[in-house]
Scaffold this motif. Structure first.
Motif, PDB file in Angstrom:
ATOM      1  N   ALA A 203     -28.271   3.761  -4.401  1.00 25.17           N
ATOM      2  CA  ALA A 203     -27.931   4.915  -5.243  1.00 25.17           C
ATOM      3  C   ALA A 203     -29.242   5.586  -5.636  1.00 25.17           C
ATOM      4  N   TYR A 204     -29.428   6.825  -5.184  1.00 25.59           N
ATOM      5  CA  TYR A 204     -30.643   7.571  -5.524  1.00 25.59           C
ATOM      6  C   TYR A 204     -30.397   8.320  -6.833  1.00 25.59           C
ATOM      7  N   VAL A 205     -31.235   8.067  -7.826  1.00 26.84           N
ATOM      8  CA  VAL A 205     -30.990   8.599  -9.169  1.00 26.84           C
ATOM      9  C   VAL A 205     -31.975   9.712  -9.523  1.00 26.84           C
ATOM     10  N   ALA A 206     -33.266   9.475  -9.271  1.00 22.19           N
ATOM     11  CA  ALA A 206     -34.281  10.492  -9.594  1.00 22.19           C
ATOM     12  C   ALA A 206     -35.395  10.418  -8.552  1.00 22.19           C
ATOM     13  N   GLU A 207     -36.161  11.486  -8.443  1.00 20.23           N
ATOM     14  CA  GLU A 207     -37.273  11.502  -7.494  1.00 20.23           C
ATOM     15  C   GLU A 207     -38.489  10.809  -8.101  1.00 20.23           C
ATOM     16  N   SER A 208     -39.345  10.261  -7.243  1.00 19.51           N
ATOM     17  CA  SER A 208     -40.654   9.820  -7.726  1.00 19.51           C
ATOM     18  C   SER A 208     -41.715  10.484  -6.850  1.00 19.51           C
ATOM     19  N   TYR A 209     -42.947  10.466  -7.334  1.00 19.24           N
ATOM     20  CA  TYR A 209     -44.013  11.289  -6.756  1.00 19.24           C
ATOM     21  C   TYR A 209     -45.281  10.472  -6.523  1.00 19.24           C
ATOM     22  N   TYR A 210     -46.209  11.075  -5.807  1.00 23.73           N
ATOM     23  CA  TYR A 210     -47.507  10.447  -5.532  1.00 23.73           C
ATOM     24  C   TYR A 210     -48.139   9.927  -6.831  1.00 23.73           C
ATOM     25  N   GLY A 211     -48.607   8.702  -6.779  1.00 23.12           N
ATOM     26  CA  GLY A 211     -49.307   8.126  -7.929  1.00 23.12           C
ATOM     27  C   GLY A 211     -48.385   7.468  -8.941  1.00 23.12           C
ATOM     28  N   ASP A 212     -47.073   7.710  -8.849  1.00 19.66           N
ATOM     29  CA  ASP A 212     -46.145   7.051  -9.784  1.00 19.66           C
ATOM     30  C   ASP A 212     -46.237   5.540  -9.629  1.00 19.66           C
ATOM     31  N   GLU A 213     -46.157   4.865 -10.760  1.00 21.09           N
ATOM     32  CA  GLU A 213     -46.098   3.402 -10.724  1.00 21.09           C
ATOM     33  C   GLU A 213     -44.630   3.016 -10.596  1.00 21.09           C
ATOM     34  N   LEU A 214     -44.307   2.333  -9.521  1.00 24.07           N
ATOM     35  CA  LEU A 214     -42.918   1.952  -9.258  1.00 24.07           C
ATOM     36  C   LEU A 214     -42.739   0.460  -9.524  1.00 24.07           C
ATOM     37  N   SER A 215     -41.918   0.137 -10.515  1.00 29.31           N
ATOM     38  CA  SER A 215     -41.617  -1.266 -10.815  1.00 29.31           C
ATOM     39  C   SER A 215     -40.282  -1.599 -10.178  1.00 29.31           C
ATOM     40  N   ILE A 216     -40.270  -2.683  -9.411  1.00 25.69           N
ATOM     41  CA  ILE A 216     -39.036  -3.068  -8.715  1.00 25.69           C
ATOM     42  C   ILE A 216     -38.478  -4.316  -9.373  1.00 25.69           C
ATOM     43  N   PHE A 217     -37.272  -4.191  -9.888  1.00 31.71           N
ATOM     44  CA  PHE A 217     -36.577  -5.287 -10.560  1.00 31.71           C
ATOM     45  C   PHE A 217     -35.533  -5.828  -9.594  1.00 31.71           C
ATOM     46  N   LEU A 218     -35.434  -7.132  -9.544  1.00 34.77           N
ATOM     47  CA  LEU A 218     -34.540  -7.757  -8.565  1.00 34.77           C
ATOM     48  C   LEU A 218     -33.759  -8.846  -9.255  1.00 34.77           C
ATOM     49  N   GLU A 219     -32.459  -8.938  -8.967  1.00 37.83           N
ATOM     50  CA  GLU A 219     -31.711 -10.072  -9.515  1.00 37.83           C
ATOM     51  C   GLU A 219     -30.615 -10.512  -8.574  1.00 37.83           C
TER      52      GLU A 219
END
Lengths: 251, 251
Positions: A203-219
């Motif tokens: 499910a794509y919710v919002a865009e992210s951009y160059y330099g954004d810090e992306l935290s990936i949560f997994l469960e």
């Protein structure tokens, strides 16, 4: 009648597009599906280049892929795609992935919205081109479940990455497929040796951009190898949510 | 005579294969070059599948790409490839990349060795298939400099990454092209907006594997936007060395 509503595109699993088990990667398959969606829409006057001229753009909202098997290195395969539904704000596009002998390897569903390039607001699809998009609705069924609701409660990220040059596509956003690759990269190699990805839902919710810090949560959900993931940017906003279901590999 | 020694392959710059400037990425171009090398070799009985049956495998040793311009999204382009030289332990394969109108966009050079799959030792190319490989040598010139010697003195890595699932190819190694992507990811986005990659040179030294810690060392050479990079694994052994030369973008 139904036939000319279905686009069919022949592809080959290239050597650098397979993983260490020799199977086409899910990211590359997803990329092919989006390309085929583009070909099919373009042939019908609803391609990205065409609607960009009308100051509109397609936005991918959901992508679900279910595979029984994956093409192997050098295998020819075919992607078929058609429009299942057109609603006011969304359209459902389905896919079938077939082996060279016609065997169905898997199916996929996608949900798209159209937005104004300047307004960033949704466009009424049913009125586009005088309602012309409705002519392409095809009654071929797609035998996989529609996307579900994904909730992730984890508070500790499994990985934190920064969006880099190779993540960014022509729109200046992180490429939709890269999120899939970043999520799959959280799993140990053995997971892909002993199991296959039976279903991947995004499910794509919002865009992210160059330099954004992306935290990936997994469960992990329950006993099975069934996982939910969520990517949040810069410590806050949700970018996308995914579900990955692994099944034992028969071989 | 020369013509049928040259393989020509028609390609298209797909939407997800271009970067944020709309130009084909160097990684995707490199991947196409290696695929075309594979097609050309296969058509002549020296493809990977064929020589694997003889317990041999091709190993890429050097790759140099020089581009005047890059295909843009949806552009058709052509890759031509031919064998320039065959030595006892190495063979030189060249490439030209052409726009749809025949304009040369750039050229590339590659150097390959063949090794025994079990022995891991070099095979004498001149004696393979009774010297048959020599029949494919083509006298078409390749107008770019041969690979040079790259030395990196930096002791502090610019980045440290771990080799993940998506990095690993069918041979169980980190994919040759992924190293290019990881090195380019060290540069800020503006570098690719204001400049283009005029020359990229790669020397492959050793393989790396899933879970290896890859330290990427980068250093600027002189005043120009000319960089040397080296990837070392697990704090020691050199995996590859690269040189990246950027030039001002005319547009």
């Amino acid at each position: 009648m139904t036939d000319n509503k279905i686009g069919a595109y022949d592809l080959v699993a290239e050597p650098f597009h397979v993983d260490f088990t020799g199977r086409l990667t899910l990211g590359v398959l997803g990329n092919h599906l989006l390309n085929c969606a583009g070909f099919h829409a373009t042939e019908r006057g609803f391609g990205m280049a065409h609607i960009n001229e009308e100051n509109c753009t397609w936005v991918l909202s959901r992508l679900v892929i279910e595979m029984e098997d994956m093409p192997r290195e050098y295998d020819k395969f075919r992607v078929e795609t058609w429009v299942e539904n057109v609603y006011r704000l969304f359209t459902d596009r389905d896919f079938a992935i077939l082996a060279a002998d016609g065997r169905v390897l898997g199916c996929a569903r996608s949900v798209w919205a159209m937005i104004g390039m300047n307004t960033r607001r949704p466009v009424d699809l049913t009125s586009m081109h005088g309602g012309g998009i409705n002519d392409y609705i095809c009654d071929r069924p797609c035998p996989i479940d529609k996307p579900g609701r994904i909730k992730v409660a984890a508070t500790e990220p499994a990985a934190v990455i920064q969006a880099k040059y190779s993540d960014i596509d022509v729109n200046g956003h992180v490429n939709s497929i890269r999120y899939i690759e970043h999520i799959l990269d959280l799993f140990p190699l053995e997971m892909f040796r002993d199991r296959r990805i039976a279903r991947f839902e995004m499910a794509y919710v919002a865009e992210s951009y160059y330099g954004d810090e992306l935290s990936i949560f997994l469960e992990k959900c329950g006993e099975a190898e069934d996982y939910n993931a969520e990517i949040r940017k810069n410590g806050g906003e949700t970018v996308c949510r995914a579900r990955v279901v692994f099944r034992e590999n028969p071989e």
